[in-house]
Design a protein around this motif. Structure first.
Motif, PDB file in Angstrom:
ATOM      1  N   GLU A  27       0.653  -1.311   0.452  1.00 15.37           N
ATOM      2  CA  GLU A  27      -0.385  -0.320  -0.055  1.00 15.37           C
ATOM      3  C   GLU A  27       0.890   0.596  -0.173  1.00 15.37           C
ATOM      4  O   GLU A  27       0.209   2.558  -0.140  1.00 15.37           O
ATOM      5  CB  GLU A  27      -0.644  -0.106   1.277  1.00 15.37           C
ATOM      6  N   GLY A  28       2.018   1.196  -0.120  1.00 23.83           N
ATOM      7  CA  GLY A  28       2.499   2.007   0.436  1.00 23.83           C
ATOM      8  C   GLY A  28       3.696   2.881   0.966  1.00 23.83           C
ATOM      9  O   GLY A  28       4.230   3.758   1.383  1.00 23.83           O
ATOM     10  N   GLU A  29       4.064   2.057   2.379  1.00 29.69           N
ATOM     11  CA  GLU A  29       3.783   2.652   3.044  1.00 29.69           C
ATOM     12  C   GLU A  29       5.402   2.344   4.296  1.00 29.69           C
ATOM     13  O   GLU A  29       5.569   1.486   3.934  1.00 29.69           O
ATOM     14  CB  GLU A  29       2.649   2.699   4.855  1.00 29.69           C
ATOM     15  N   THR A  30       5.929   3.239   4.142  1.00 27.34           N
ATOM     16  CA  THR A  30       7.255   3.002   4.312  1.00 27.34           C
ATOM     17  C   THR A  30       7.676   2.747   5.854  1.00 27.34           C
ATOM     18  O   THR A  30       6.899   2.865   6.635  1.00 27.34           O
ATOM     19  CB  THR A  30       8.435   4.202   4.397  1.00 27.34           C
ATOM     20  N   ILE A  31       8.348   1.508   5.759  1.00 26.33           N
ATOM     21  CA  ILE A  31       9.052   0.586   7.554  1.00 26.33           C
ATOM     22  C   ILE A  31       9.992   0.890   7.603  1.00 26.33           C
ATOM     23  O   ILE A  31      11.101   0.451   7.040  1.00 26.33           O
ATOM     24  CB  ILE A  31       8.532  -0.872   7.761  1.00 26.33           C
ATOM     25  N   PRO A  32      10.086   1.639   8.771  1.00 27.46           N
ATOM     26  CA  PRO A  32      11.416   2.101   8.978  1.00 27.46           C
ATOM     27  C   PRO A  32      12.595   1.230   9.921  1.00 27.46           C
ATOM     28  O   PRO A  32      11.865  -0.174  10.657  1.00 27.46           O
ATOM     29  CB  PRO A  32      11.660   3.478  10.333  1.00 27.46           C
ATOM     30  N   TYR A  33      14.093   0.861   9.312  1.00 19.52           N
ATOM     31  CA  TYR A  33      14.488  -0.564   9.995  1.00 19.52           C
ATOM     32  C   TYR A  33      15.163   0.481  11.785  1.00 19.52           C
ATOM     33  O   TYR A  33      14.346   1.769  11.874  1.00 19.52           O
ATOM     34  CB  TYR A  33      16.486   0.286   9.842  1.00 19.52           C
ATOM     35  N   ASP A  34      14.267   0.034  12.744  1.00 24.33           N
ATOM     36  CA  ASP A  34      14.534  -0.048  13.745  1.00 24.33           C
ATOM     37  C   ASP A  34      14.713  -0.383  15.362  1.00 24.33           C
ATOM     38  O   ASP A  34      15.021   0.167  16.509  1.00 24.33           O
ATOM     39  CB  ASP A  34      12.768  -0.093  14.528  1.00 24.33           C
ATOM     40  N   GLN A  35      16.236  -1.467  14.557  1.00 27.75           N
ATOM     41  CA  GLN A  35      16.987  -1.362  15.801  1.00 27.75           C
ATOM     42  C   GLN A  35      18.016  -0.080  16.041  1.00 27.75           C
ATOM     43  O   GLN A  35      18.639   0.452  15.128  1.00 27.75           O
ATOM     44  CB  GLN A  35      17.469  -2.893  15.032  1.00 27.75           C
ATOM     45  N   GLU A  36      18.762  -0.653  17.781  1.00 30.64           N
ATOM     46  CA  GLU A  36      19.231   0.669  17.991  1.00 30.64           C
ATOM     47  C   GLU A  36      20.401   0.770  16.988  1.00 30.64           C
ATOM     48  O   GLU A  36      21.291   2.018  17.332  1.00 30.64           O
ATOM     49  CB  GLU A  36      18.995   0.549  19.027  1.00 30.64           C
ATOM     50  N   GLU A  37      21.324  -0.890  17.389  1.00 31.60           N
ATOM     51  CA  GLU A  37      22.474  -0.578  16.426  1.00 31.60           C
ATOM     52  C   GLU A  37      22.775  -0.788  15.012  1.00 31.60           C
ATOM     53  O   GLU A  37      21.799  -1.225  14.021  1.00 31.60           O
ATOM     54  CB  GLU A  37      22.932  -1.843  16.819  1.00 31.60           C
ATOM     55  N   PRO A  38      23.147   0.351  14.405  1.00 35.41           N
ATOM     56  CA  PRO A  38      23.280   0.195  12.742  1.00 35.41           C
ATOM     57  C   PRO A  38      24.029  -1.457  12.480  1.00 35.41           C
ATOM     58  O   PRO A  38      25.150  -1.635  13.107  1.00 35.41           O
ATOM     59  CB  PRO A  38      24.061   1.905  12.815  1.00 35.41           C
ATOM     60  N   LEU A  39      23.334  -1.779  11.439  1.00 38.43           N
ATOM     61  CA  LEU A  39      23.795  -3.345  11.119  1.00 38.43           C
ATOM     62  C   LEU A  39      23.770  -3.052   9.318  1.00 38.43           C
ATOM     63  O   LEU A  39      22.954  -2.073   8.560  1.00 38.43           O
ATOM     64  CB  LEU A  39      22.779  -4.157  11.209  1.00 38.43           C
ATOM     65  N   HIS A  40      24.754  -3.410   8.259  1.00 41.20           N
ATOM     66  CA  HIS A  40      25.048  -3.744   7.542  1.00 41.20           C
ATOM     67  C   HIS A  40      24.127  -5.144   6.913  1.00 41.20           C
ATOM     68  O   HIS A  40      23.892  -5.892   6.875  1.00 41.20           O
ATOM     69  CB  HIS A  40      26.029  -4.292   7.121  1.00 41.20           C
ATOM     70  N   ALA A  41      22.681  -4.421   5.664  1.00 44.13           N
ATOM     71  CA  ALA A  41      22.353  -5.105   4.740  1.00 44.13           C
ATOM     72  C   ALA A  41      23.220  -6.101   3.914  1.00 44.13           C
ATOM     73  O   ALA A  41      23.797  -5.303   2.819  1.00 44.13           O
ATOM     74  CB  ALA A  41      21.426  -4.304   4.242  1.00 44.13           C
ATOM     75  N   VAL A  42      22.806  -7.580   3.689  1.00 45.26           N
ATOM     76  CA  VAL A  42      23.458  -8.037   3.202  1.00 45.26           C
ATOM     77  C   VAL A  42      22.281  -9.121   2.306  1.00 45.26           C
ATOM     78  O   VAL A  42      21.251  -9.421   3.374  1.00 45.26           O
ATOM     79  CB  VAL A  42      24.506  -8.616   3.176  1.00 45.26           C
TER      80      VAL A  42
END
Lengths: 296, 296
Positions: free
Chosen positions: B256-271
């Motif tokens: 439906e076009g709604e953005t779901i944000p990354y919600d973890q405290e620690e920044p991590l790399h997406a692979v």
């Protein structure tokens, strides 16, 4: 052009082209999004079992099963042959004076970098008008007239008196991408607008001619002595769908790194470049002529 | 590090990842291209039937079939379970004092935009040295340490005392691309160089540490009430493998076009972002921590 009473938006004809199936699912959950004045829209996932298994087909390609002789043949009973007969009863029957729907839009994706392409395979007036409307409202849309491995009457949308397949890419099989999903959805909404305006008599006058990529021939990959693929699409052509190939331009590169040039005298445009599903059919691309054709 | 006598280059473990299978075929036709001083190289297409049918597997994932208990279980007799036992006899047996090969490089591709990535799943010294050599000679190569849906001992290369899987992408399943083929071939030649130098005692001294993307967790797609995928990788993350995600960054977009944000405290790399084969396993990406690790 005659008014329409009912149209169908079909997804999941190839079960590993997820975009159409997921878009149809989304629209089913929000039926208001396809409700327009003056006609009804049916939403249908055509090969739900193939979608569930994420394969192109269970036994054979559904989108080649709508030949009238095959539909009438009780001996044809593969999974997709039976499914075709069921779809034909539901959305047709094909060739009937009063079929269940007047138009079918069949949603596909491709691994080729084809953007949004309407694949026209008949000279039906309604299909051409709809495609012309789509292009007028999104100049990136291209029109490709199909001459492939099959007769024009074998496709899902041939159940209805008019229709066409929409190809959107590039996207791998088995994957959803937000960009491709959005482009497909926008095209569907344009097609619904077209029918609403057609019925209301408010269609803008369209050009009398349309620029189309007209199929000329299919090219296979280079093959070795065992018939195995011995070369790949050349990097200068990969992802360059609709590029005009001139004699001497790089076409393939063998596994050993040797360039095989395009050797035809007439410059032609490459389309469906390196589409995954066509490996089994034995073609690496389609070659087409860019022409202006009058609307039927 | 101990010298090697025999290594194996394996392709076609997943039959729709054509690159490895076609590269192994090419090398088989020109055996001189893998002949190096001091050791022998075996070339093997591991799942020829899956390659022929262009499917990931016939019955179940071959690259999860090398668990010692399963290899020893006469009741495990799927197509791939039997194939695993055969490969284990031929290239192993696993855990033997004198296995047939000392090292296995298993060639894979991915629909994710991961470039060339060595997937390390053990702390084996030889595998880490080989990966470090590969990266030293091609700075674009990344090292990812696997923690996935399986134990570290279930992979094809676990038959040998050392080895790893190479992932190259982005490429759709069922397709050959000249750019991906060339990158894979170059990596294979670097690995052969590594073993030649290792045996000759001419290896350049490598760094004591290696930058690796260390698996932390797997993320599934958003799901609806029926368990179906309800969102896609966000366009700002699609094709951006190895991107560092910070809290609030766009992660998914719903249908439906709604953005779901990354919600973890620690920044991590997406692979492994939006890898086609992982839809059935229920993950949309892997999250990893970039760290420097000492070589074992």
């Amino acid at each position: 052009v005659k008014k329409v009473k009912k149209i169908a938006i079909v997804g999941g004809t190839h079960g590993n082209e997820k975009t159409g199936a997921w878009l149809v699912r989304k629209l089913m959950k929000a039926p208001g999004s396809v409700q327009r004045k003056g006609f009804e829209t049916i939403l249908r996932i055509s090969n739900a079992k193939a979608v569930e298994k994420c394969v192109r087909y269970i036994e054979e390609d559904l989108n080649r099963r709508f030949n009238p002789a095959e539909l009438a043949d009780p001996g044809k009973n593969s999974y997709e042959a039976l499914l075709a007969k069921e779809l034909n009863e539901e959305l047709g029957p094909k060739g009937a004076e009063k079929p269940a729907v007047d138009f079918i839009l069949d949603l596909h994706t491709t691994t080729s970098n084809m953007g949004v392409t309407a694949i026209l395979d008949s000279r039906d007036e309604l299909a051409w008008q709809a495609a012309a409307y789509l292009q007028a409202h999104d100049p990136n849309v291209r029109i490709f007239t199909w001459k492939g491995d099959t007769g024009e009457s074998d496709f899902v949308h041939s159940i209805a008196p008019a229709g066409f397949a929409l190809e959107v890419g590039p996207i791998p099989q088995g994957v959803l991408r937000a960009d491709i999903f959005e482009k497909t959805e926008r095209a569907v909404q344009h097609i619904l607008d077209f029918f609403e305006k057609l019925n209301a008599g408010t269609l803008e006058k369209s050009d009398a001619e349309l620029e189309v990529y007209d199929s000329v021939t299919l090219l296979d990959f280079p093959r070795d002595e065992e018939g195995e693929i011995a070369g790949m699409v050349h990097p200068e052509l990969q992802d360059q769908d609709y590029k005009l190939l001139k004699k001497g331009d790089p076409l393939f590169i063998t596994l050993e790194g040797e360039t095989i040039p395009y050797d035809q005298e007439e410059p032609l445009h490459a389309v469906f470049v390196n589409e995954a599903a066509y490996y089994e059919k034995g073609f690496a691309m389609s070659l087409s002529r860019k022409v202006r054709k009058p609307l039927p």
